[in-house]
Design a protein around this motif. Structure first.
Motif, PDB file in Angstrom:
ATOM      1  N   UNK A 213      37.232  22.624  24.891  1.00  0.00           N
ATOM      2  CA  UNK A 213      36.852  22.242  26.247  1.00  0.00           C
ATOM      3  C   UNK A 213      35.421  22.676  26.538  1.00  0.00           C
ATOM      4  N   UNK A 214      35.057  23.860  26.028  1.00  0.00           N
ATOM      5  CA  UNK A 214      33.717  24.372  26.280  1.00  0.00           C
ATOM      6  C   UNK A 214      32.643  23.646  25.512  1.00  0.00           C
ATOM      7  N   UNK A 215      32.996  22.994  24.417  1.00  0.00           N
ATOM      8  CA  UNK A 215      31.980  22.343  23.591  1.00  0.00           C
ATOM      9  C   UNK A 215      31.327  21.172  24.304  1.00  0.00           C
ATOM     10  N   UNK A 216      31.994  20.620  25.313  1.00  0.00           N
ATOM     11  CA  UNK A 216      31.425  19.485  26.044  1.00  0.00           C
ATOM     12  C   UNK A 216      30.147  19.876  26.754  1.00  0.00           C
ATOM     13  N   UNK A 217      30.061  21.145  27.171  1.00  0.00           N
ATOM     14  CA  UNK A 217      28.858  21.589  27.857  1.00  0.00           C
ATOM     15  C   UNK A 217      28.023  22.544  27.048  1.00  0.00           C
ATOM     16  N   UNK A 218      28.197  22.534  25.746  1.00  0.00           N
ATOM     17  CA  UNK A 218      27.536  23.516  24.892  1.00  0.00           C
ATOM     18  C   UNK A 218      26.119  23.128  24.514  1.00  0.00           C
ATOM     19  N   UNK A 219      25.698  21.897  24.815  1.00  0.00           N
ATOM     20  CA  UNK A 219      24.374  21.463  24.426  1.00  0.00           C
ATOM     21  C   UNK A 219      24.316  20.896  23.031  1.00  0.00           C
ATOM     22  N   UNK A 220      25.480  20.664  22.397  1.00  0.00           N
ATOM     23  CA  UNK A 220      25.535  20.079  21.072  1.00  0.00           C
ATOM     24  C   UNK A 220      26.204  18.721  21.127  1.00  0.00           C
ATOM     25  N   UNK A 221      25.660  17.771  20.384  1.00  0.00           N
ATOM     26  CA  UNK A 221      26.313  16.478  20.255  1.00  0.00           C
ATOM     27  C   UNK A 221      27.477  16.612  19.287  1.00  0.00           C
ATOM     28  N   UNK A 222      28.642  16.116  19.640  1.00  0.00           N
ATOM     29  CA  UNK A 222      29.804  16.208  18.764  1.00  0.00           C
ATOM     30  C   UNK A 222      29.584  15.357  17.524  1.00  0.00           C
ATOM     31  N   UNK A 223      29.921  15.921  16.368  1.00  0.00           N
ATOM     32  CA  UNK A 223      29.816  15.186  15.113  1.00  0.00           C
ATOM     33  C   UNK A 223      31.202  14.971  14.529  1.00  0.00           C
ATOM     34  N   UNK A 224      31.258  14.218  13.423  1.00  0.00           N
ATOM     35  CA  UNK A 224      32.526  14.002  12.755  1.00  0.00           C
ATOM     36  C   UNK A 224      32.928  15.262  12.006  1.00  0.00           C
ATOM     37  N   UNK A 225      34.197  15.615  12.088  1.00  0.00           N
ATOM     38  CA  UNK A 225      34.700  16.816  11.431  1.00  0.00           C
ATOM     39  C   UNK A 225      35.164  16.493  10.022  1.00  0.00           C
ATOM     40  N   UNK A 226      34.905  17.419   9.105  1.00  0.00           N
ATOM     41  CA  UNK A 226      35.429  17.370   7.750  1.00  0.00           C
ATOM     42  C   UNK A 226      36.374  18.546   7.597  1.00  0.00           C
ATOM     43  N   UNK A 227      37.624  18.273   7.221  1.00  0.00           N
ATOM     44  CA  UNK A 227      38.640  19.312   7.110  1.00  0.00           C
ATOM     45  C   UNK A 227      38.951  19.555   5.640  1.00  0.00           C
ATOM     46  N   UNK A 228      38.779  20.796   5.211  1.00  0.00           N
ATOM     47  CA  UNK A 228      39.125  21.205   3.858  1.00  0.00           C
ATOM     48  C   UNK A 228      40.395  22.046   3.924  1.00  0.00           C
TER      49      UNK A 228
END
Length: 244
Positions: A213-228
């Protein structure tokens, strides 16, 4: 890499006494302060007591969590690694979790500015069904910068057997930038979430929801996640992003 300062170690311990978790801290460059406690759960913040990371710094953090205790740890502010003018800096973290313990650590970004050279190591030793979650972000450079160099080493062991052994270098300067296309492409921000799985599920899930929820206002553009998915259990999730 050359450092010059004597190691400065912060020691944080959480143990249960009569069914209640209690936090103690031997402050160094950082201090841990409990913000709330309920039964075997402690929420705490990690606060810097002086400027870091400067050229020549050798900083260490030791965290111990006793059997059955759960700790939700959050950084108060980002850490900035400054131009060391030929001197590197070291940031070492050592974690010991007893059986049934859980540490969920949500880190603020580590910003590696031009001219900085940082070696960061994390070594964790887990017993039995202990669970470790570490959510951290690396940002190469401030606005208008390419960024310095960060050498990351992560080792996680459970009952003496390896869960994750990883070494990766993030660098922005021209001498090595070409090789970075295999590590981060054009992205200057790399967010990594390590989750070894097993105990502390409810607390970890709540913390994860708060983090997302906090990442929306973190100043970072969301990228695609890679899960290992780790053979020993757990996951490493990585997002490649850009500053907004």
């Amino acid at each position: 890499m050359t450092t010059r300062a004597e190691p400065r170690t912060t020691r944080v311990a959480v143990q249960c006494h009569d069914g209640d978790a209690r936090l103690t801290c031997h402050a160094g460059t950082f201090s841990a302060r409990a913000t709330s406690a309920s039964g075997r759960l402690v929420s705490a913040v990690l606060v810097a007591t002086e400027a870091s990371l400067l050229g020549g710094d050798d900083l260490a953090l030791e965290i111990t969590v006793g059997a059955g205790c759960t700790v939700a740890l959050t950084d108060v502010a980002a850490m900035v690694a400054y131009d060391g003018r030929g001197l590197g800096a070291s940031w070492r973290v050592s974690i010991d979790l007893a059986a049934g313990a859980c540490l969920d650590w949500r880190c603020e970004p580590l910003v590696v500015t031009d001219g900085a050279h940082v070696v960061r190591s994390l070594e964790a030793r887990l017993a039995g069904d202990a669970r470790l979650v570490v959510d951290e972000t690396v940002v190469l450079g401030r606005t208008g910068q390419a960024g310095g160099q960060l050498e990351c080493s992560t080792e996680v062991w459970r009952d003496g057997r390896p869960v994750l052994i990883e070494q990766v270098t993030y660098a922005g300067h021209a001498e090595v930038a070409a090789s970075q296309r295999f590590v981060r492409g054009p992205s200057r921000c790399v967010r990594t979430r390590l989750d070894t799985g097993t105990g502390g599920t409810a607390v970890v899930e709540a913390s994860r929801a708060a983090a997302e929820a906090g990442s929306a206002g973190s100043g970072l553009d969301a990228g695609d996640a890679v899960v290992l998915r780790l053979a020993a259990g757990g996951t490493v999730t990585r997002w490649l992003t850009q500053p907004a």
